[in-house]
Design an enzyme around this catalytic site. Structure first.
Site, PDB file in Angstrom:
ATOM      1  N   GLU A 275       6.186 -10.560 -10.412  1.00 19.35           N
ATOM      2  CA  GLU A 275       5.686 -11.879 -10.036  1.00 19.35           C
ATOM      3  C   GLU A 275       6.575 -12.507  -8.957  1.00 19.35           C
ATOM      4  O   GLU A 275       6.097 -13.284  -8.128  1.00 19.35           O
ATOM      5  CB  GLU A 275       5.612 -12.762 -11.285  1.00 19.35           C
ATOM      6  CG  GLU A 275       4.763 -13.994 -11.131  1.00 19.35           C
ATOM      7  CD  GLU A 275       3.288 -13.725 -10.829  1.00 19.35           C
ATOM      8  OE1 GLU A 275       2.822 -12.593 -11.021  1.00 19.35           O
ATOM      9  OE2 GLU A 275       2.620 -14.661 -10.360  1.00 19.35           O
TER      10      GLU A 275
ATOM     11  N   GLU B  59      -1.601 -11.548  -4.144  1.00 22.55           N
ATOM     12  CA  GLU B  59      -1.872 -10.204  -4.665  1.00 22.55           C
ATOM     13  C   GLU B  59      -1.313  -9.125  -3.728  1.00 22.55           C
ATOM     14  O   GLU B  59      -0.899  -8.064  -4.179  1.00 22.55           O
ATOM     15  CB  GLU B  59      -3.382 -10.000  -4.902  1.00 22.55           C
ATOM     16  CG  GLU B  59      -4.027 -10.973  -5.905  1.00 22.55           C
ATOM     17  CD  GLU B  59      -3.338 -11.049  -7.280  1.00 22.55           C
ATOM     18  OE1 GLU B  59      -2.753 -10.042  -7.710  1.00 22.55           O
ATOM     19  OE2 GLU B  59      -3.386 -12.130  -7.903  1.00 22.55           O
TER      20      GLU B  59
ATOM     21  N   HIS C  92       2.141  -8.410  -4.790  1.00 26.52           N
ATOM     22  CA  HIS C  92       2.155  -7.435  -5.896  1.00 26.52           C
ATOM     23  C   HIS C  92       1.917  -6.025  -5.356  1.00 26.52           C
ATOM     24  O   HIS C  92       2.566  -5.062  -5.753  1.00 26.52           O
ATOM     25  CB  HIS C  92       1.040  -7.756  -6.892  1.00 26.52           C
ATOM     26  CG  HIS C  92       1.343  -8.881  -7.838  1.00 26.52           C
ATOM     27  ND1 HIS C  92       2.456  -8.908  -8.643  1.00 26.52           N
ATOM     28  CD2 HIS C  92       0.661 -10.023  -8.115  1.00 26.52           C
ATOM     29  CE1 HIS C  92       2.442 -10.024  -9.390  1.00 26.52           C
ATOM     30  NE2 HIS C  92       1.371 -10.710  -9.073  1.00 26.52           N
TER      31      HIS C  92
HETATM   32 ZN    ZN Z   1       0.785 -12.555  -9.860  1.00 19.72          ZN
END
Ligand code: ZN
Length: 499
Positions: free
Chosen positions: A293, A264, A267
């Site tokens: 991603e 995360e 991201h």
């Molecule tokens: Zn992801």
């Protein structure tokens, strides 16, 4: 109307639109993290009203006129792209009435609640009707948006501009033919790697302490980022300087939270590192899902599942859990976190079998939207595919069709971007290794060199270009999934000492 007037109208409107979006994102983050369940009907109703008001703004005549006018002008690279994306979104919006938008928003949120309950009860029958209803509604919406296109192509393009079934078919064919045989070989050496120590008792508070250390290592800074707790980890970027990530601590699974935090944070960096000059824009900040991603998987897999990443961190981990790890060497730890095994849960899958989980969902979605599947048997079809490709029986709904939240949010067509992102990440990793001494920077804890590289070559562009254009700029060649296949083959052949 002249360009100056139109730009002023456009900017005024998107400021308001962004304010609405902030409210919705905040409420949705709240819903996913701390909001009590019984309040959900009220929240869903209020949010569908806000969605209706947002629709009014997005379809107001002067705003629509401004977009149509501006998209016929040459405004320079950035604003041209912004207007292309704005016009595309507008054309779709205008096909629906306010009531339809509100209804869809309510049905979606309600479906999510029903999924949550069904998963908790481990009973697909509680979710089946809402899901089939949502699929039906989604099909009708696609038909209204683009009656001539193949329905699933429309959805795939929603999440990844320029992608369609033909391209994904080719991609997954490669996955199937190249990776399934490798998985079979690895499966034969099931007990070759011992990872049992990862499943001993690891108290959540101590795991949280280690998450802090990981975040320090990757310079995830509390001045712009926040870590919360949820059942399913996710990232929500409210703005460049307000990015929320979440994780979940399992007290008998050490690796789950460590890698979800790292994932995360990947991201989060993407949200944080886009060019500040896009702050005043709206559409250009909506990055490609596959590219997003690729950044999270870049952190999680290409960087973090390595000895170099843990050179400084592993001693800290041992200090926190001496009873479990004092006799486990760094090398043993790295082998354990890379163990490949055919398993049931996508989010816990290793790098090698992960794309098969995605392929299963891709094939199911393809059949759903081509009308080739009897929707009454969706759960059974799910189980059949797990047996066919991964050779495992699905013992319960929550470990089967109920495991992912995506379908309850009408995110049909989103899953393939996960596998695509892994492949994009491999291509970027290959290039980065040519340009930087990645291993040494990791060993010395110089993570900023890596995030600066990603910022410069990938992240700053946001959606100014599509994923293929960004890849071309960053690596000097078009998207090539062979690098991903080569990476996995090389890694697992060595790890399992295969011939
Ligand atoms: Zn992801």
């Amino acid at each position: 109307m002249n360009t100056k007037q139109a730009l002023k109208i456009y900017k005024d409107y998107i400021e308001k639109i962004k304010a609405f979006i902030l409210v919705m994102e905040t409420t949705s983050f709240d819903k996913m993290t701390i909001a009590p369940e019984k309040g959900s009907d009220y929240r869903n109703k209020m949010l569908s009203i806000i969605n209706g008001e947002l629709y009014e703004l997005e379809t107001a005549k002067e705003y629509v006129d401004a977009i149509l006018y501006l998209s016929s002008q040459d405004l320079g690279e950035v604003m041209n792209r912004e207007m292309t994306l704005a016009k595309k979104s507008l054309e779709e919006q205008l096909k629906f009435s306010k009531e339809e938008i509100m209804e869809y928003s309510f049905v979606q949120m309600d479906c999510m609640d029903k999924w949550q309950k069904a998963k908790l009860a481990n009973d697909y029958s509680l979710f089946e009707k809402p899901l089939l209803n949502l699929i039906d509604l989604t099909k009708k919406r696609i038909n209204k948006r683009n009656p001539k296109a193949k329905p699933y192509d429309v959805l795939l393009d929603d999440f990844e501009e320029g992608m369609d079934q033909k391209k994904y078919d080719e991609f997954f064919k490669l996955i199937k033919t190249e990776l399934l045989p490798l998985i079979k070989k690895v499966n034969k050496k099931k007990d070759y790697i011992d990872d049992s120590f990862l499943y001993k008792y690891y108290p959540a508070d101590k795991q949280a302490e280690f998450s802090k250390k990981v975040m320090e290592f990757i310079n995830f800074d509390p001045s712009w980022g926040y870590l919360g707790l949820t059942e399913h980890p996710f990232t929500s970027g409210f703005s460049r300087n307000d990015v929320r990530v979440t994780t979940h601590y399992y007290e008998h699974n050490l690796a789950a939270a460590i890698f979800s935090v790292i994932h995360e944070c990947g991201h989060a960096y993407y949200e944080h590192q886009i060019d500040p000059k896009f702050d005043k824009n709206l559409y250009i900040k909506r990055m490609s899902s596959g590219m997003h991603e690729s950044q999270s998987r870049f952190f999680e897999n290409y960087l973090a599942r390595n000895e170099d990443f843990f050179t400084l961190l592993y001693p800290e981990l041992q200090k926190l859990f001496p009873e479990n790890l004092k006799d486990i060497s760094l090398e043993q730890f790295i082998r354990a976190i890379n163990k490949a095994e055919c398993s049931l849960i996508r989010t816990e899958a290793d790098e090698l079998t992960y794309p098969i989980h995605i392929m299963i969902r891709y094939e199911l979605e393809k059949d759903i939207f081509a009308g080739k599947i009897d929707l009454k048997d969706l759960d059974k079809e799910w189980n059949k595919k797990y047996k066919k490709y991964l050779g495992i029986d699905v013992p319960s709904d929550k470990e089967g069709i109920l495991q992912d939240i995506h379908w309850s949010q009408a995110y049909f067509g989103y899953f393939p971007t996960y596998a695509l992102g892994s492949a994009i990440g491999a291509q970027i990793y290959r290039q980065m290794r040519k340009d930087l001494n990645v291993d040494e920077h990791l060993r010395k804890g110089k993570f900023k060199v890596i995030t600066d590289y990603l910022k410069k070559n990938i992240q700053r562009y946001a959606a100014l270009y599509n994923f293929e254009q960004i890849l071309n700029k960053a690596t000097g060649e078009p998207f090539n999934p062979k690098y991903y296949i080569d990476y996995l083959k090389d890694k697992y052949t060595k790890l399992y000492d295969l011939k």
